[in-house]
Design a protein around this motif. Sequence first.
Motif, PDB file in Angstrom:
ATOM      1  N   THR A  26       0.801  -1.227   0.000  1.00 53.47           N
ATOM      2  CA  THR A  26       0.000   0.000   0.000  1.00 53.47           C
ATOM      3  C   THR A  26       0.830   1.272   0.000  1.00 53.47           C
ATOM      4  O   THR A  26       0.267   2.359  -0.036  1.00 53.47           O
ATOM      5  CB  THR A  26      -0.927   0.029   1.234  1.00 53.47           C
ATOM      6  N   ASP A  27       2.147   1.170   0.040  1.00 52.51           N
ATOM      7  CA  ASP A  27       2.967   2.376   0.145  1.00 52.51           C
ATOM      8  C   ASP A  27       4.035   2.450  -0.946  1.00 52.51           C
ATOM      9  O   ASP A  27       5.094   3.039  -0.768  1.00 52.51           O
ATOM     10  CB  ASP A  27       3.631   2.457   1.512  1.00 52.51           C
ATOM     11  N   ALA A  28       3.739   1.856  -2.100  1.00 55.52           N
ATOM     12  CA  ALA A  28       4.706   1.822  -3.195  1.00 55.52           C
ATOM     13  C   ALA A  28       4.758   3.153  -3.931  1.00 55.52           C
ATOM     14  O   ALA A  28       3.826   3.967  -3.872  1.00 55.52           O
ATOM     15  CB  ALA A  28       4.344   0.707  -4.170  1.00 55.52           C
ATOM     16  N   LEU A  29       5.866   3.379  -4.633  1.00 55.05           N
ATOM     17  CA  LEU A  29       6.031   4.498  -5.549  1.00 55.05           C
ATOM     18  C   LEU A  29       6.334   3.921  -6.920  1.00 55.05           C
ATOM     19  O   LEU A  29       7.108   2.984  -7.047  1.00 55.05           O
ATOM     20  CB  LEU A  29       7.174   5.414  -5.105  1.00 55.05           C
ATOM     21  N   GLU A  30       5.741   4.520  -7.956  1.00 57.01           N
ATOM     22  CA  GLU A  30       5.912   4.006  -9.310  1.00 57.01           C
ATOM     23  C   GLU A  30       6.409   5.114 -10.233  1.00 57.01           C
ATOM     24  O   GLU A  30       5.680   6.048 -10.548  1.00 57.01           O
ATOM     25  CB  GLU A  30       4.583   3.440  -9.849  1.00 57.01           C
ATOM     26  N   ASP A  31       7.685   5.028 -10.632  1.00 52.48           N
ATOM     27  CA  ASP A  31       8.270   5.921 -11.633  1.00 52.48           C
ATOM     28  C   ASP A  31       7.958   7.383 -11.314  1.00 52.48           C
ATOM     29  O   ASP A  31       7.451   8.126 -12.153  1.00 52.48           O
ATOM     30  CB  ASP A  31       7.746   5.538 -13.019  1.00 52.48           C
ATOM     31  N   LEU A  32       8.286   7.794 -10.115  1.00 55.00           N
ATOM     32  CA  LEU A  32       7.896   9.115  -9.625  1.00 55.00           C
ATOM     33  C   LEU A  32       8.973  10.152  -9.912  1.00 55.00           C
ATOM     34  O   LEU A  32      10.144   9.964  -9.593  1.00 55.00           O
ATOM     35  CB  LEU A  32       7.618   9.042  -8.121  1.00 55.00           C
ATOM     36  N   ASP A  33       8.556  11.261 -10.530  1.00 51.34           N
ATOM     37  CA  ASP A  33       9.417  12.414 -10.772  1.00 51.34           C
ATOM     38  C   ASP A  33       8.898  13.579  -9.945  1.00 51.34           C
ATOM     39  O   ASP A  33       7.696  13.869  -9.963  1.00 51.34           O
ATOM     40  CB  ASP A  33       9.395  12.834 -12.243  1.00 51.34           C
ATOM     41  N   LEU A  34       9.794  14.252  -9.240  1.00 53.05           N
ATOM     42  CA  LEU A  34       9.379  15.405  -8.443  1.00 53.05           C
ATOM     43  C   LEU A  34      10.584  16.298  -8.204  1.00 53.05           C
ATOM     44  O   LEU A  34      11.685  15.814  -7.935  1.00 53.05           O
ATOM     45  CB  LEU A  34       8.806  14.950  -7.090  1.00 53.05           C
ATOM     46  N   ALA A  35      10.379  17.612  -8.333  1.00 52.84           N
ATOM     47  CA  ALA A  35      11.422  18.575  -8.015  1.00 52.84           C
ATOM     48  C   ALA A  35      10.868  19.599  -7.044  1.00 52.84           C
ATOM     49  O   ALA A  35       9.729  20.045  -7.185  1.00 52.84           O
ATOM     50  CB  ALA A  35      11.926  19.267  -9.287  1.00 52.84           C
ATOM     51  N   VAL A  36      11.659  19.961  -6.047  1.00 58.24           N
ATOM     52  CA  VAL A  36      11.268  20.953  -5.045  1.00 58.24           C
ATOM     53  C   VAL A  36      12.289  22.074  -5.085  1.00 58.24           C
ATOM     54  O   VAL A  36      13.482  21.848  -4.849  1.00 58.24           O
ATOM     55  CB  VAL A  36      11.201  20.329  -3.632  1.00 58.24           C
ATOM     56  N   GLY A  37      11.834  23.287  -5.388  1.00 55.62           N
ATOM     57  CA  GLY A  37      12.727  24.419  -5.534  1.00 55.62           C
ATOM     58  C   GLY A  37      13.250  24.936  -4.207  1.00 55.62           C
ATOM     59  O   GLY A  37      12.687  24.666  -3.139  1.00 55.62           O
ATOM     60  N   ARG A  38      14.304  25.714  -4.272  1.00 56.96           N
ATOM     61  CA  ARG A  38      14.916  26.269  -3.069  1.00 56.96           C
ATOM     62  C   ARG A  38      13.938  27.180  -2.338  1.00 56.96           C
ATOM     63  O   ARG A  38      13.355  28.085  -2.913  1.00 56.96           O
ATOM     64  CB  ARG A  38      16.180  27.057  -3.443  1.00 56.96           C
ATOM     65  N   GLY A  39      13.743  26.899  -1.051  1.00 61.49           N
ATOM     66  CA  GLY A  39      12.843  27.693  -0.236  1.00 61.49           C
ATOM     67  C   GLY A  39      11.377  27.394  -0.433  1.00 61.49           C
ATOM     68  O   GLY A  39      10.520  28.026   0.189  1.00 61.49           O
ATOM     69  N   GLU A  40      11.059  26.401  -1.232  1.00 62.19           N
ATOM     70  CA  GLU A  40       9.673  26.069  -1.553  1.00 62.19           C
ATOM     71  C   GLU A  40       9.113  25.064  -0.549  1.00 62.19           C
ATOM     72  O   GLU A  40       9.847  24.247   0.004  1.00 62.19           O
ATOM     73  CB  GLU A  40       9.616  25.468  -2.955  1.00 62.19           C
ATOM     74  N   LEU A  41       7.811  25.131  -0.317  1.00 64.58           N
ATOM     75  CA  LEU A  41       7.115  24.114   0.462  1.00 64.58           C
ATOM     76  C   LEU A  41       6.178  23.373  -0.478  1.00 64.58           C
ATOM     77  O   LEU A  41       5.235  23.955  -1.019  1.00 64.58           O
ATOM     78  CB  LEU A  41       6.323  24.716   1.625  1.00 64.58           C
ATOM     79  N   VAL A  42       6.458  22.099  -0.685  1.00 62.11           N
ATOM     80  CA  VAL A  42       5.616  21.239  -1.517  1.00 62.11           C
ATOM     81  C   VAL A  42       4.900  20.251  -0.611  1.00 62.11           C
ATOM     82  O   VAL A  42       5.531  19.569   0.210  1.00 62.11           O
ATOM     83  CB  VAL A  42       6.449  20.492  -2.570  1.00 62.11           C
ATOM     84  N   ALA A  43       3.583  20.193  -0.744  1.00 63.89           N
ATOM     85  CA  ALA A  43       2.781  19.245   0.030  1.00 63.89           C
ATOM     86  C   ALA A  43       2.476  18.027  -0.822  1.00 63.89           C
ATOM     87  O   ALA A  43       1.992  18.149  -1.953  1.00 63.89           O
ATOM     88  CB  ALA A  43       1.486  19.896   0.496  1.00 63.89           C
ATOM     89  N   LEU A  44       2.771  16.846  -0.292  1.00 68.49           N
ATOM     90  CA  LEU A  44       2.397  15.588  -0.918  1.00 68.49           C
ATOM     91  C   LEU A  44       1.042  15.185  -0.361  1.00 68.49           C
ATOM     92  O   LEU A  44       0.931  14.767   0.790  1.00 68.49           O
ATOM     93  CB  LEU A  44       3.431  14.504  -0.613  1.00 68.49           C
ATOM     94  N   LEU A  45       0.001  15.350  -1.161  1.00 68.47           N
ATOM     95  CA  LEU A  45      -1.349  15.037  -0.713  1.00 68.47           C
ATOM     96  C   LEU A  45      -1.711  13.623  -1.153  1.00 68.47           C
ATOM     97  O   LEU A  45      -1.817  13.338  -2.344  1.00 68.47           O
ATOM     98  CB  LEU A  45      -2.345  16.049  -1.288  1.00 68.47           C
ATOM     99  N   ASP A  46      -1.880  12.756  -0.172  1.00 66.65           N
ATOM    100  CA  ASP A  46      -2.147  11.347  -0.414  1.00 66.65           C
ATOM    101  C   ASP A  46      -3.270  10.920   0.519  1.00 66.65           C
ATOM    102  O   ASP A  46      -3.090  10.906   1.736  1.00 66.65           O
ATOM    103  CB  ASP A  46      -0.878  10.534  -0.145  1.00 66.65           C
ATOM    104  N   PRO A  47      -4.453  10.601  -0.015  1.00 67.54           N
ATOM    105  CA  PRO A  47      -5.583  10.237   0.858  1.00 67.54           C
ATOM    106  C   PRO A  47      -5.265   9.114   1.829  1.00 67.54           C
ATOM    107  O   PRO A  47      -5.785   9.084   2.942  1.00 67.54           O
ATOM    108  CB  PRO A  47      -6.674   9.824  -0.136  1.00 67.54           C
ATOM    109  N   THR A  48      -4.402   8.180   1.437  1.00 70.92           N
ATOM    110  CA  THR A  48      -4.055   7.082   2.329  1.00 70.92           C
ATOM    111  C   THR A  48      -2.880   7.435   3.236  1.00 70.92           C
ATOM    112  O   THR A  48      -2.703   6.831   4.290  1.00 70.92           O
ATOM    113  CB  THR A  48      -3.656   5.826   1.526  1.00 70.92           C
TER     114      THR A  48
END
Length: 359
Positions: A26-48
């Motif tokens: 239930t907690d797998a990741l599949e071919d995930l691309d993500l970049a977070v810029g300097r000083g940025e706050l990125v929220a990972l919204l996952d219902p589970t």
Amino acid sequence: MRVVVDPRAHDPVVRLAGVTCRPGPTDALEDLDLAVGRGELVALLDPTGSSARTVLRVIAGLVRPDAGQVVLSGRDVTELPARERAVGLVPPVATVRPGRTVAGAALPNGTVRRRADRVEARQRAGELLELVGLFGRAGARAHRLGAADRQRLALVRALAGDPDVLLLDEPLSRLDGREQLRSREELRRLQVRLGVTTVLATSDAPEALAAADRVAVLRAGRLEQVGTPDEVYTRPATSFVAGCVATMNRLPAVLGDGDVEFLGVRREVLGAAPRPGPATALVRPEALEVAADPRGDGRVLTRTFSGVTSRLAIGLPGGVEVRADVPSATSQDLLPGTAVTVTPAEQPVLVVLREEPAD
């Protein structure tokens, strides 16, 4: 399908490229691309909450991906252990050893070795305790703090080592409503003030939308959409995103050539239109206009006052029920039992085919 990284994540401090990880079913990741810029706050919204937590653990070095690359501040750290990564992690529940003072518990664990580093870390911890309102309690026993203050202390400890990246794992989930709102605002102000690059894992859509510069919506370990809170709320890429970030009405509709008919009117289709035929229109509560009308085919079922707005539950023919958010000041006559007409606002509508699942 690979999700294109938002170009606003320039000068990335965190970059995940093609990360695949299957620590559990239930907690797998599949071919995930993500970049977070300097000083940025990125929220990972996952219902589970499961896949989002795996992303944090991969960044922190607690879980090694089966494939892909993890880059922090331009350095490939995919094979590096957690202790060699400049990362601070705040867990869902902050725990401290009995007997430790607040000042002692504020120091980072195991990452400060040289004497000069210890002095700098102690000074930084003191400054952070001041910022979160705990400096006056530096000599108090940390385990006697309330839940919100223990989370503040955990945040100080994660930041005291001056990390390149701050990871927040559902940090407010165990707080009550009032403390949660207060702590969310404090957290965001502190993050902006310090300019620390931050990744927040949460299953709470209002928290993600309120706190983040960008929101990355996860579904079964894959990214469905990455965008600003306004983008994912007003222009969701899929029906899953639409339903994930807020309440969404699902109304029977007929799809034409570029438009859709429902509730007796036609509206433009948002995004690429599926083939003509039976469809479901997805409409936010605030995008429905409600008017009292003795000849209307809708009936108000309930009215819930929430200050500036009130939410109406309205029954429509065919057993359809919708939610509508209306101004409280002009809807005092829309009491249960009132006959009403319901009209969608003049704006494009997200549509899915009737036979396709809405979520």
